[in-house]
Design a protein around this motif. Structure first.
Motif, mmCIF file in Angstrom:
data_model
loop_
_atom_site.group_PDB
_atom_site.id
_atom_site.type_symbol
_atom_site.label_atom_id
_atom_site.label_comp_id
_atom_site.label_asym_id
_atom_site.label_seq_id
_atom_site.Cartn_x
_atom_site.Cartn_y
_atom_site.Cartn_z
ATOM 1 N N HIS A 16 0.846 -1.183 0.000
ATOM 2 C CA HIS A 16 0.000 0.000 0.000
ATOM 3 C C HIS A 16 0.889 1.243 0.000
ATOM 4 O O HIS A 16 1.676 1.461 0.926
ATOM 5 N N TYR A 17 0.782 2.038 -1.053
ATOM 6 C CA TYR A 17 1.531 3.288 -1.149
ATOM 7 C C TYR A 17 0.552 4.455 -1.117
ATOM 8 O O TYR A 17 -0.383 4.518 -1.917
ATOM 9 N N VAL A 18 0.767 5.381 -0.173
ATOM 10 C CA VAL A 18 -0.086 6.557 -0.025
ATOM 11 C C VAL A 18 0.778 7.805 -0.181
ATOM 12 O O VAL A 18 1.783 7.965 0.519
ATOM 13 N N ASN A 26 -3.212 6.830 -3.934
ATOM 14 C CA ASN A 26 -3.536 5.776 -2.970
ATOM 15 C C ASN A 26 -3.524 4.433 -3.703
ATOM 16 O O ASN A 26 -4.542 3.969 -4.197
ATOM 17 N N VAL A 72 -5.118 13.349 0.170
ATOM 18 C CA VAL A 72 -4.457 12.190 -0.433
ATOM 19 C C VAL A 72 -4.361 12.419 -1.936
ATOM 20 O O VAL A 72 -5.371 12.566 -2.625
ATOM 21 N N LYS A 116 3.815 5.444 3.568
ATOM 22 C CA LYS A 116 3.092 6.713 3.600
ATOM 23 C C LYS A 116 4.076 7.842 3.316
ATOM 24 O O LYS A 116 5.015 8.059 4.079
#
Length: 572
Positions: A239-241, A252, A249, A319
Motif C-alpha cells: 500500500h503506497y499513499v 492511494n 491524499v 506513507k
C-alpha cells in the motif's frame, strides 16, 4: 501492565485477608505453593515458557492460592538456590529463556518468597525440554493449538516460511516477465554472476525460488503471476499513499504485486518529481540533496518486504508526505533486535530464503549494513536522524525531510574530498552536537548504540589531531566533548565555540545550588534554561539524566511530584 515490581506484589499480598491468591492472579502474575526445589523448578519452566509466549510476568512461589488470610496463605519458600533456578530454567526451556530470580521478604512463614520475573520472549514460541508449549491467556496457561503454534514459529523466525513449498503453486504459475526482470536487475549489478548463464529453472533454483522441483513461498512472492499471488498469498499486499498535505491524499495505490515489481515502482517514484532535489553549491561543484535519499528508501522498503511476518494478514504500508516517509511492516523485531540496538545487532532474517534471494540478486547485503546505510544517507546531508518504532505486531521506520543542513553537508563533502572520510559513527556524534553544546560518554554511547568504552574510543578519535572534529574537557572517564573551534564555527556560527567553552559542566551542580538558594525548587525546563541546553529532545534527555544523577543516593536533590509537575528541591 508490565511485569510487577516488588511493591506491586506487596500490594497484592496485602489483599490476601479478603480474597485468595487465585483471585489476585492475572495475565502477569501467578502464585504457587512451595513444594520443594526439584518439583517447583519443573513448574517454573512450564510457567516461564507460558508467560514468555505472551507478555511476560512474574511467578511467585510460597503462597497457597486457594486460602484466604495472609498468615494461612503465605508459608514461604526454603532450600532453593536462586542461581540454580536461573540456570535450570534456561537449560530446560527451548529456546533457552533468561529470567530474573529474586527473593521477596515477608513477615509470614519462612520470611521469603521466591519470585521469577519472565520477559516477553523475542524468539517465540517457547516450550519445555519435554515438548510442552503453552501460552498465557488471562490467568491461565493454555496449550498452543497446532495453528497458533505454527504461526508463532513463523512469526519468530524459528520456521522459514519463505523456504517452504507454496501449496498449489507450480512452475507454470510463474511469470516469465518477472524472471526476466530479476535477470536484468542482477545483470545491472553483477554482470559476471554465474546465475546469469543458467536456464530459467536452474536460475530459480539458485535463488531458492524453487527447491526439489517445487515452487517455494519465496518463489511465489518474487515470480508468481498477479492472479496467483492474490489467490495463494492475499496477505502480500503493498500500500503506497502519497499525501499532498496532512489531510489531502494525492495517490492511494493498493495492490498485490511480485516483490521485484514493487521495488522498481518505488524506485521510479523516488527518482522522479515526487522526490525533488535541493541544489547546494560547493565551490565549483554542486551537491544535489533529495527530499528522501533513494538509498534509505530502497533499504527501508526491502527490509519491510523481506522481514515482515507473512503469517500476519496485515500489509506493508508506505506513507509519503512532504515532511516524512513512514514505512510500516507487519510483525515485530525478532531475536533480540530493538530500536536501541538495531545499528549494532547481528542480522537476523524472519524469511531466510527470501533474504538469500535478495542477496544473490545483489539488492541487499547479508552483513546487515543496510540499516547503517539508512542512517548515513540521511545524516550525511544533515537531515534528522531516522527513527525506528517497534511493537510486537509491527515495525515502523520514519525517514524525515527536515531540509538539509547545508553547513554539515558542505563540511562532510570537503573532508571526503581531502581524504578524511566521515564515518557513520562521526555523523551520529555530530548530529547529537548539532542539538546540544556538548556530549559526555553516556550520551554518546546512547547515540552510537555502543558500550561506554567503545563510545569513548570514538570520541577520542574524533578529538585526535588526525580528525580534529572535537575537543575534550575534563578527565577521560568524566570528560565532556564539544565541537572543535573550526567545526563549531562551520556548523553553528561564529559565537558557538565561545559560548560552549564558557559552559563548564563541572560547575553545573554549583549553579543549580545557587538557583535553589533563590527559588527553592527547579524543573527540567528551568534547568535547561539555566544551563543553556536548549529545547531539543536530546536536551530534555540530558537534563533528565543530570537530575537523576543529582537525586541518586549520594546526590543533593529530592524529586517532588510526578510527570509534568515534577520539581526538584535541595535535600535537607
Amino acid at each position: 501492565m508490565t511485569t510487577p515490581s516488588d511493591s506491586d506484589l506487596h500490594a497484592l499480598l496485602d489483599r490476601l485477608d479478603m480474597v485468595p491468591a487465585d483471585a489476585l492472579e492475572s495475565q502477569w502474575v501467578e502464585f504457587k505453593p512451595w513444594q520443594g526445589p526439584k518439583e517447583d523448578l519443573r513448574i517454573a519452566c512450564e510457567y516461564a515458557s507460558c508467560m514468555a509466549n505472551a507478555q511476560g510476568g512474574a511467578i511467585v512461589f510460597g503462597v497457597h492460592d486457594k486460602v484466604i488470610g495472609r498468615n494461612a496463605a503465605i508459608h514461604g519458600a526454603r532450600g532453593f538456590d536462586a542461581d540454580l533456578f536461573r540456570r535450570g530454567v534456561y537449560d530446560a526451556t527451548r529456546p533457552g529463556l533468561s529470567i530474573e530470580v529474586s527473593v521477596l521478604t515477608v513477615p509470614e512463614g519462612t520470611g521469603q518468597l521466591l519470585v521469577l520475573r519472565v520477559p516477553e520472549g523475542t524468539q517465540k514460541p517457547y516450550g519445555t525440554a519435554a515438548g510442552l508449549f503453552k501460552q498465557r491467556e488471562g490467568k491461565n496457561c493454555m496449550p498452543l493449538n497446532p495453528g497458533s503454534f505454527a504461526q508463532a514459529r513463523v512469526s519468530s523466525g524459528a520456521l522459514d516460511w519463505s523456504g517452504a513449498s507454496a501449496d498449489g503453486v507450480s512452475l507454470e504459475d510463474l511469470d516469465r516477465v518477472q524472471i526476466e526482470r530479476a535477470r536484468n536487475m542482477l545483470r545491472a549489478r553483477d554482470p559476471s554472476s554465474g546465475l546469469l548463464g543458467l536456464s530459467d529453472r536452474e536460475f530459480l533454483t539458485g535463488l531458492e525460488a524453487v527447491r526439489d522441483g517445487r515452487v517455494t513461498n519465496a518463489g511465489l512472492l518474487l515470480f508468481a503471476r498477479k492472479d496467483v499471488l492474490a489467490e495463494k498469498c492475499p496477505q502480500a499486499q503493498f500500500h503506497y499513499v502519497l499525501l499532498k498535505d496532512e489531510t489531502t491524499v494525492a495517490r492511494n495505490d493498493v495492490d498485490r504485486l511480485p516483490l521485484l515489481d514493487i521495488i522498481e515502482r518505488l524506485d521510479s517514484v523516488f527518482q522522479g518529481p515526487l522526490n525533488p532535489e535541493e541544489e547546494i553549491s560547493l565551490g565549483l561543484f554542486k551537491l544535489r540533496v533529495p527530499q528522501f535519499p533513494l538509498e534509505a528508501v530502497r533499504e527501508g522498503v526491502l527490509n519491510a518486504l523481506t522481514h515482515r511476518d507473512y503469517a500476519d494478514p496485515g500489509e506493508v504500508l508506505v506513507k509519503h508526505s512532504p515532511d516524512e516517509l513512514v514505512i510500516t511492516s507487519p510483525g515485530g523485531f525478532i531475536a533480540g533486535i530493538t530500536p536501541e540496538n538495531i545499528l549494532r545487532h547481528e542480522p537476523r532474517a524472519r524469511n531466510r530464503s527470501l533474504a538469500n534471494a535478495f542477496v544473490k540478486l545483489r539488492l541487499v547485503e547479508s552483513s546487515g549494513v543496510g540499516r547503517k546505510r539508512i542512517y548515513r544517507s540521511a545524516l550525511i546531508y544533515g537531515k534528522r536522524r531516522p527513527v525506528y518504532l517497534a511493537s510486537p505486531s509491527a515495525v515502523t521506520l520514519r525517514i524525515f525531510n527536515s531540509g538539509a543542513n547545508t553547513r554539515l553537508a558542505r563540511m562532510v563533502s570537503e573532508l571526503d574530498a581531502n581524504g578524511a572520510p566521515v564515518t557513520l559513527d562521526h555523523l551520529l556524534v555530530l548530529d547529537a552536537l548539532l542539538h546540544a553544546d556538548y556530549v559526555d560518554i553516556d550520551t554518546a554511547a546512547g547515540a552510537l548504540q555502543l558500550s561506554r568504552e567503545d563510545a569513548r574510543h570514538v570520541l577520542e578519535a574524533m578529538a585526535s589531531m588526525t580528525l580534529g572534529l572535537l575537543e575534550r574537557k575534563g578527565h577521560t572517564q568524566t570528560a565532556t566533548y564539544h565541537l572543535a573551534k573550526g567545526v563549531a564555527t562551520a556548523l553553528k556560527g561564529k559565537a558557538a565555540y565561545t559560548r560552549t567553552r564558557g559552559l563548564n559542566p563541572v560547575r553545573f551542580a554549583e549553579m543549580v545550588r545557587e538557583y535553589l538558594s533563590d527559588h527553592q525548587s527547579i524543573s527540567n525546563a528551568e534547568l535547561r534554561l539555566l544551563l543553556g541546553l536548549g529545547e531539543a529532545a536530546s536536551a530534555k534527555v540530558e537534563a533528565s539524566r543530570l537530575l537523576r544523577r543529582w537525586c541518586a543516593e549520594d546526590g543533593f536533590l529530592n524529586a517532588v511530584g510526578a510527570g509534568k509537575t515534577r520539581r526538584y528541591r535541595a535535600r535537607a
